[in-house]
Motif scaffolding. Structure first.
Motif, short mmCIF file in Angstrom:
data_model
loop_
_atom_site.label_atom_id
_atom_site.label_comp_id
_atom_site.label_asym_id
_atom_site.label_seq_id
_atom_site.Cartn_x
_atom_site.Cartn_y
_atom_site.Cartn_z
N GLU A 153 74.48 -14.62 29.37
CA GLU A 153 74.28 -14.83 30.81
C GLU A 153 73.09 -14.03 31.31
O GLU A 153 72.28 -14.51 32.10
CB GLU A 153 75.56 -14.44 31.57
CG GLU A 153 76.70 -15.42 31.36
CD GLU A 153 78.04 -14.89 31.87
OE1 GLU A 153 78.88 -15.71 32.24
OE2 GLU A 153 78.24 -13.65 31.90
N LEU A 154 72.99 -12.80 30.82
CA LEU A 154 71.87 -11.95 31.23
C LEU A 154 70.54 -12.55 30.78
O LEU A 154 69.55 -12.52 31.49
CB LEU A 154 72.03 -10.54 30.65
CG LEU A 154 73.14 -9.68 31.26
CD1 LEU A 154 73.33 -8.41 30.45
CD2 LEU A 154 72.82 -9.33 32.70
N ALA A 207 68.50 -8.05 35.22
CA ALA A 207 69.05 -8.51 33.93
C ALA A 207 68.29 -7.86 32.78
O ALA A 207 68.86 -7.52 31.74
CB ALA A 207 68.98 -10.03 33.83
N ASP A 243 69.66 -15.22 33.10
CA ASP A 243 69.16 -14.60 34.34
C ASP A 243 67.72 -14.13 34.17
O ASP A 243 66.87 -14.32 35.04
CB ASP A 243 70.01 -13.38 34.74
CG ASP A 243 71.41 -13.76 35.16
OD1 ASP A 243 71.63 -14.95 35.46
OD2 ASP A 243 72.28 -12.86 35.19
N SER A 265 79.51 -6.72 33.72
CA SER A 265 80.53 -7.60 33.14
C SER A 265 79.91 -8.90 32.61
O SER A 265 80.60 -9.73 32.04
CB SER A 265 81.59 -7.93 34.20
OG SER A 265 80.96 -8.55 35.30
N ARG A 266 78.63 -9.08 32.81
CA ARG A 266 78.00 -10.33 32.33
C ARG A 266 77.72 -10.23 30.84
O ARG A 266 77.41 -9.17 30.31
CB ARG A 266 76.71 -10.60 33.10
CG ARG A 266 76.97 -10.99 34.54
CD ARG A 266 75.69 -11.26 35.30
NE ARG A 266 75.10 -12.57 35.05
CZ ARG A 266 75.57 -13.73 35.50
NH1 ARG A 266 76.69 -13.74 36.18
NH2 ARG A 266 74.94 -14.85 35.27
N THR A 267 77.83 -11.38 30.16
CA THR A 267 77.56 -11.38 28.73
C THR A 267 76.06 -11.34 28.50
O THR A 267 75.27 -11.63 29.40
CB THR A 267 78.10 -12.66 28.06
OG1 THR A 267 77.37 -13.77 28.57
CG2 THR A 267 79.59 -12.85 28.33
N LEU A 278 76.26 -6.17 37.09
CA LEU A 278 75.86 -6.96 35.92
C LEU A 278 76.60 -6.55 34.66
O LEU A 278 76.50 -7.21 33.64
CB LEU A 278 74.36 -6.78 35.67
CG LEU A 278 73.44 -7.38 36.74
CD1 LEU A 278 72.00 -7.02 36.45
CD2 LEU A 278 73.60 -8.89 36.80
N GLU A 332 69.61 -4.32 32.45
CA GLU A 332 70.93 -4.25 31.81
C GLU A 332 70.81 -4.49 30.29
O GLU A 332 71.41 -3.78 29.49
CB GLU A 332 71.87 -5.27 32.47
CG GLU A 332 73.29 -5.29 31.91
CD GLU A 332 74.10 -4.01 32.15
OE1 GLU A 332 73.76 -3.25 33.07
OE2 GLU A 332 75.06 -3.79 31.40
#
Lengths: 190, 281
Positions: free
Chosen positions: A11-12, A23, A15, A6-8, A4, A26
């Protein structure tokens, strides 16, 4: 498990709304320390600051299905929520002062003459100087200069007039300027 | 004396209370204790042996890695920013360094306690003479019954530093008992080394304290490299003995102190050159 990192944030957040617990983890790892620092500026105590941010994350998890769909800046959203929760926390405990208190003595925060000055040291000392401001003055200074809230936002949050915000800011600067001038003079660096 | 502007004050004030650094992982553990109480009871019961800590961990099971096809068990990877603390099924406490992995299969704690480590961890092994605690990697094997030690396994070498009790470290052809304030190492070729380590510097990534007693600069840098598992390049042939106790939470702190001591400069790693670089020393 998917990575996770690398997710912005956006995006999190999406999620999270769908119930992906990782998410939440993170987002927590990314923002917890920064949000606790915001809260401690308001409430002054580390344990209380952490409690406030814990409640915030618990609440966004429990109300995940009702979170706004379109959050442009997740960081800004979390910071705003932390500020509001911190102010509510103070309000619930009757810790928002209504009067101005006594002006502090500038010289009381000075170190020993001739002391070696270092940036970190100076930073630490200005923290202490800010802590010495009368509480209402300190809160207003923090909200305006550090949390970058507008005078209108501050006057609404604290239920005071715009004029009071301005007066308190002038007062805060005057004290900090005086304090800094004395400190620099004594340390002999300017 | 220059007048001080409001901007000066703003700049200085920006960092107000940013010295406050809460422990993020324990904060997360606390949050998970509360979210999971409602949402994932079943999952906790299934992995009861990990307790609440399970929530902290990235649990990768069969198929997450290519070589996992024949591995049925648990892999715990610390992807966080701080050491991760948890308890294994046998009651052993583990502090796993960032970017490190520990794994064990389903038979853990049946007749023995076998784990694999890739990276670095500090163990407080629950005493149990009937079920030895074993770490195996390549030519090296560590055998423990109950003791506390720091263990680093990477690039084919295994290095243990014992803070309490003693462990048995075996290489290709021989083994040694490593007792407290000693260090043992199995090299990639299976050779075994054994030495005193009164300062327990290999624990420093977790304790934050390095103590050197006229230690040559190059050894100091090696110690920092192994502790934080980073690469350090020293430009030039400078060497001097280092003496004293340093507080350092990370590689940058430690190397900044060393650069200062040597009157040199420190360049941080970049995408192009992933090593810390000391120069002008």
């Amino acid at each position: 498990m998917a990575d996770l990192s690398s997710r912005t944030d956006q995006e999190l957040f999406a999620d999270l709304r769908r119930g992906v617990e990782a998410a939440l983890d993170e987002l927590f790892r990314r923002h917890y320390a920064g949000l606790c620092q915001i809260a401690i500026r308001f409430v002054g105590d580390g344990g209380e600051a952490e409690d406030i941010v814990q409640e915030l994350f618990l609440s966004i998890w429990e109300k995940r299905e009702k979170l706004p769909e379109d959050v442009a800046g997740v960081g800004a959203y979390l910071r705003r929520a932390t500020r509001n929760r911190s102010l509510n926390f103070l309000r619930d405990r009757n810790r928002i002062p209504v009067d101005d208190g006594d002006p502090p003595e500038a010289h009381s925060s000075l170190g020993n003459p001739g002391e070696q000055i270092e940036a970190a040291e100076l930073r630490q000392r200005i923290d202490r100087a800010i802590d010495r401001l009368p509480e209402r003055c300190r809160l207003i200074f923090v909200m305006s200069r550090i949390e970058e809230m507008s005078h209108r936002e501050i006057s609404e949050a604290l239920d005071i007039s715009n004029k009071t915000v301005e007066n308190q800011m002038t007062r805060a600067y005057r004290f900090l300027r005086q304090w800094l001038a004395l400190y620099l003079l004594i340390s002999g660096i300017s | 004396m220059n007048p001080i502007s409001d901007q000066d004050i703003d700049t200085l004030a920006k960092g107000y209370r940013s010295d406050f650094q809460p422990d993020v992982e324990s904060g997360l553990a606390r949050l998970k204790g509360r979210t999971q109480a409602q949402a994932r009871v079943r999952s906790i019961q299934r992995r009861r042996w990990l307790g609440i800590a399970a929530s902290l961990l990235v649990l990768a099971t069969v198929g997450a890695f290519g070589y996992d096809l024949f591995f049925a068990g648990t892999s715990i990877v610390n992807e966080g920013e701080a050491p991760m603390h948890f308890e294994l099924a046998d009651g052993t406490d583990v502090w796993l360094q960032q970017d490190s992995e520990i794994r064990y299969d389903r038979t853990f704690n049946d007749v023995d306690r076998k784990v694999e480590l890739n990276g670095q961890a500090y163990f407080e092994v629950q005493s149990d003479k009937t079920r030895p605690f074993l770490v195996q990697s390549g030519n090296a094997e560590l055998r423990v019954t109950g003791t506390t030690f720091n263990l680093r396994v990477e690039r084919g070498e295994m290095e243990v530093e014992v803070s309490e009790g003693s462990v048995m470290l075996t290489g290709k052809n021989n083994g040694v008992a490593v007792t407290q304030q000693e260090c043992g190492m199995v090299m990639p070729d299976g050779a075994v080394m054994h030495m005193k380590s009164p300062a327990l510097n290999r624990h420093a990534w977790r304790t934050g304290t390095f103590t050197f007693d006229n230690t040559p600069l190059r050894e100091v840098l090696k110690s920092i490299e192994n502790n934080f598992r980073v690469e350090v390049v020293l430009e030039g042939n400078e060497d001097f003995p280092v003496k004293g106790t340093f507080r350092a939470e990370n590689a940058e702190d430690a190397l900044t102190a060393i650069a200062k001591l040597g009157g040199g400069k420190l360049a941080l790693p970049t995408n192009e050159s992933p090593a810390y670089r000391l120069y002008n020393m």
